[in-house]
Design a protein around this motif. Structure first.
Motif, PDB file in Angstrom:
ATOM      1  N   PHE A 164       0.835  -1.194   0.000  1.00  0.00           N
ATOM      2  CA  PHE A 164       0.000   0.000   0.000  1.00  0.00           C
ATOM      3  C   PHE A 164       0.870   1.246   0.000  1.00  0.00           C
ATOM      4  O   PHE A 164       1.972   1.254   0.546  1.00  0.00           O
ATOM      5  N   TYR A 210       0.378   5.230   1.233  1.00  0.00           N
ATOM      6  CA  TYR A 210      -0.422   6.205   1.951  1.00  0.00           C
ATOM      7  C   TYR A 210       0.211   7.576   1.767  1.00  0.00           C
ATOM      8  O   TYR A 210       1.426   7.723   1.722  1.00  0.00           O
ATOM      9  N   GLN A 227       0.436  11.328   3.597  1.00  0.00           N
ATOM     10  CA  GLN A 227       0.234  11.947   4.899  1.00  0.00           C
ATOM     11  C   GLN A 227       0.666  13.409   4.842  1.00  0.00           C
ATOM     12  O   GLN A 227       1.846  13.706   4.654  1.00  0.00           O
ATOM     13  N   GLY A 262       0.804  16.824  10.157  1.00  0.00           N
ATOM     14  CA  GLY A 262      -0.156  16.932  11.245  1.00  0.00           C
ATOM     15  C   GLY A 262      -1.443  16.145  11.043  1.00  0.00           C
ATOM     16  O   GLY A 262      -2.321  16.179  11.910  1.00  0.00           O
ATOM     17  N   LYS A 263      -1.538  15.438   9.921  1.00  0.00           N
ATOM     18  CA  LYS A 263      -2.750  14.663   9.627  1.00  0.00           C
ATOM     19  C   LYS A 263      -2.446  13.176   9.669  1.00  0.00           C
ATOM     20  O   LYS A 263      -1.300  12.758   9.794  1.00  0.00           O
ATOM     21  N   SER A 264      -3.470  12.370   9.539  1.00  0.00           N
ATOM     22  CA  SER A 264      -3.306  10.923   9.556  1.00  0.00           C
ATOM     23  C   SER A 264      -3.078  10.408   8.134  1.00  0.00           C
ATOM     24  O   SER A 264      -3.368  11.098   7.156  1.00  0.00           O
ATOM     25  N   PRO A 265      -2.564   9.186   7.995  1.00  0.00           N
ATOM     26  CA  PRO A 265      -2.321   8.633   6.660  1.00  0.00           C
ATOM     27  C   PRO A 265      -3.615   8.391   5.891  1.00  0.00           C
ATOM     28  O   PRO A 265      -4.617   7.951   6.459  1.00  0.00           O
ATOM     29  N   LEU A 305      -5.057   6.412   2.484  1.00  0.00           N
ATOM     30  CA  LEU A 305      -4.746   5.376   1.494  1.00  0.00           C
ATOM     31  C   LEU A 305      -4.946   5.923   0.082  1.00  0.00           C
ATOM     32  O   LEU A 305      -6.009   6.446  -0.242  1.00  0.00           O
ATOM     33  N   SER A 345      -3.285   0.585  -3.584  1.00  0.00           N
ATOM     34  CA  SER A 345      -2.982  -0.757  -3.102  1.00  0.00           C
ATOM     35  C   SER A 345      -2.598  -1.610  -4.299  1.00  0.00           C
ATOM     36  O   SER A 345      -3.106  -1.392  -5.403  1.00  0.00           O
ATOM     37  N   LEU A 367       3.979   7.242   2.500  1.00  0.00           N
ATOM     38  CA  LEU A 367       4.352   6.083   3.302  1.00  0.00           C
ATOM     39  C   LEU A 367       4.105   4.803   2.528  1.00  0.00           C
ATOM     40  O   LEU A 367       3.004   4.589   2.014  1.00  0.00           O
ATOM     41  N   LEU A 413       0.086  -3.870   9.379  1.00  0.00           N
ATOM     42  CA  LEU A 413       0.894  -3.216   8.359  1.00  0.00           C
ATOM     43  C   LEU A 413       2.248  -2.851   8.960  1.00  0.00           C
ATOM     44  O   LEU A 413       2.334  -2.440  10.118  1.00  0.00           O
ATOM     45  N   PHE A 432       5.269  -0.220   8.155  1.00  0.00           N
ATOM     46  CA  PHE A 432       5.464   1.002   7.396  1.00  0.00           C
ATOM     47  C   PHE A 432       6.940   1.352   7.273  1.00  0.00           C
ATOM     48  O   PHE A 432       7.739   1.106   8.188  1.00  0.00           O
ATOM     49  N   GLY A 433       7.267   1.979   6.153  1.00  0.00           N
ATOM     50  CA  GLY A 433       8.534   2.669   6.068  1.00  0.00           C
ATOM     51  C   GLY A 433       8.423   4.014   6.766  1.00  0.00           C
ATOM     52  O   GLY A 433       7.343   4.405   7.220  1.00  0.00           O
ATOM     53  N   ALA A 434       9.546   4.707   6.849  1.00  0.00           N
ATOM     54  CA  ALA A 434       9.561   6.002   7.536  1.00  0.00           C
ATOM     55  C   ALA A 434       8.975   7.116   6.680  1.00  0.00           C
ATOM     56  O   ALA A 434       8.705   8.207   7.184  1.00  0.00           O
TER      57      ALA A 434
END
Lengths: 109, 114
Positions: free
Chosen positions: A34, A36, A38, A41-44, A46, A49, A88, A97, A99-101
């Motif tokens: 996947f 994502y 971001q 200050g916000k969430s990931p 999607l 995929s 991400l 999941l 995740f990479g950095a």
């Protein structure tokens, strides 16, 4: 060695150009991948995929997967200032999941 | 169709206090995940539920952390005796158990421990 690796960036991309993001992973048994987006200050969120080797296109985004090389990439065509964000890469093991950095992308006018 | 919701959005607490966060998943999703994210890093898995069963818990999760999903709907994450190192964004995600299992994130709860 991290299980999911990405270049941290920042990746500076002129407006209208193609942004190319790369990700490698260590678990050969991984089946789902996947991307994502971001914003600060916000969430990931999607955006893509991919589950099979090859390319998958969705609008200006193309995800590419090569399981033999344990490599997944994301191309953003016609980059816009609104694409400036951290991207991400996420690899699904059993349930969770990993995740990479993230790679920070900066689209410059 | 509402997305994943989390409450509160922000929490400031003093070291040693207990805090509890709530997550409401997308209504038809049977899987619920908790992640933690610190600045400059990707989200780190904490735990996940399928319906009311907690199926996996990260080995990095200390005994001060506990999560529940009592009726297979909303979930709570409690941190006892908070430490400054607990300061992070706590993210909840949900998915439907099927091939692919795409996870959708809530807005997160930002915790600051003073």
């Amino acid at each position: 060695q991290k299980e999911v690796e990405q270049n941290s960036g920042p990746l500076s991309v002129p407006e209208g150009a193609i942004a190319s993001l790369n990700c490698t992973y260590s678990d050969r048994g991984s089946q789902s991948f996947f991307w994502y987006r971001q914003y600060s200050g916000k969430s990931p969120e999607l955006i893509m995929s991919i589950y099979s080797n090859g390319d998958k296109e969705d609008g200006r985004f193309t995800a590419q997967l090569n399981k033999a090389s344990q490599y997944v990439s994301l191309l953003i065509r016609d980059s816009q200032p609104s694409d400036s964000a951290t991207y991400l890469c996420a690899v699904k093991g059993w349930g969770k999941l990993q995740f990479g950095a993230g790679t920070q992308v900066v689209v410059t006018p | 169709d509402t997305g994943v919701s989390q409450d509160p959005r922000h929490k400031i607490t003093k070291r040693g206090q207990n805090v509890t966060f709530r997550c409401d998943p997308i209504s038809e999703h049977n899987r619920l995940y908790w992640y933690r994210q610190t600045l400059g890093q990707g989200p780190e898995f904490l735990t996940y539920f399928q319906n009311e069963a907690q199926l996996e818990k990260s080995r990095l999760l200390s005994d001060r952390f506990s999560a529940e999903r009592p009726k297979g709907s909303f979930s709570t994450l409690e941190i006892q005796r908070t430490e400054q190192g607990d300061s992070a964004m706590y993210l909840c995600a949900s998915s439907f158990d099927r091939v692919g299992d795409e996870q959708f994130f809530g807005p997160g709860t930002r915790l600051t421990v003073l």
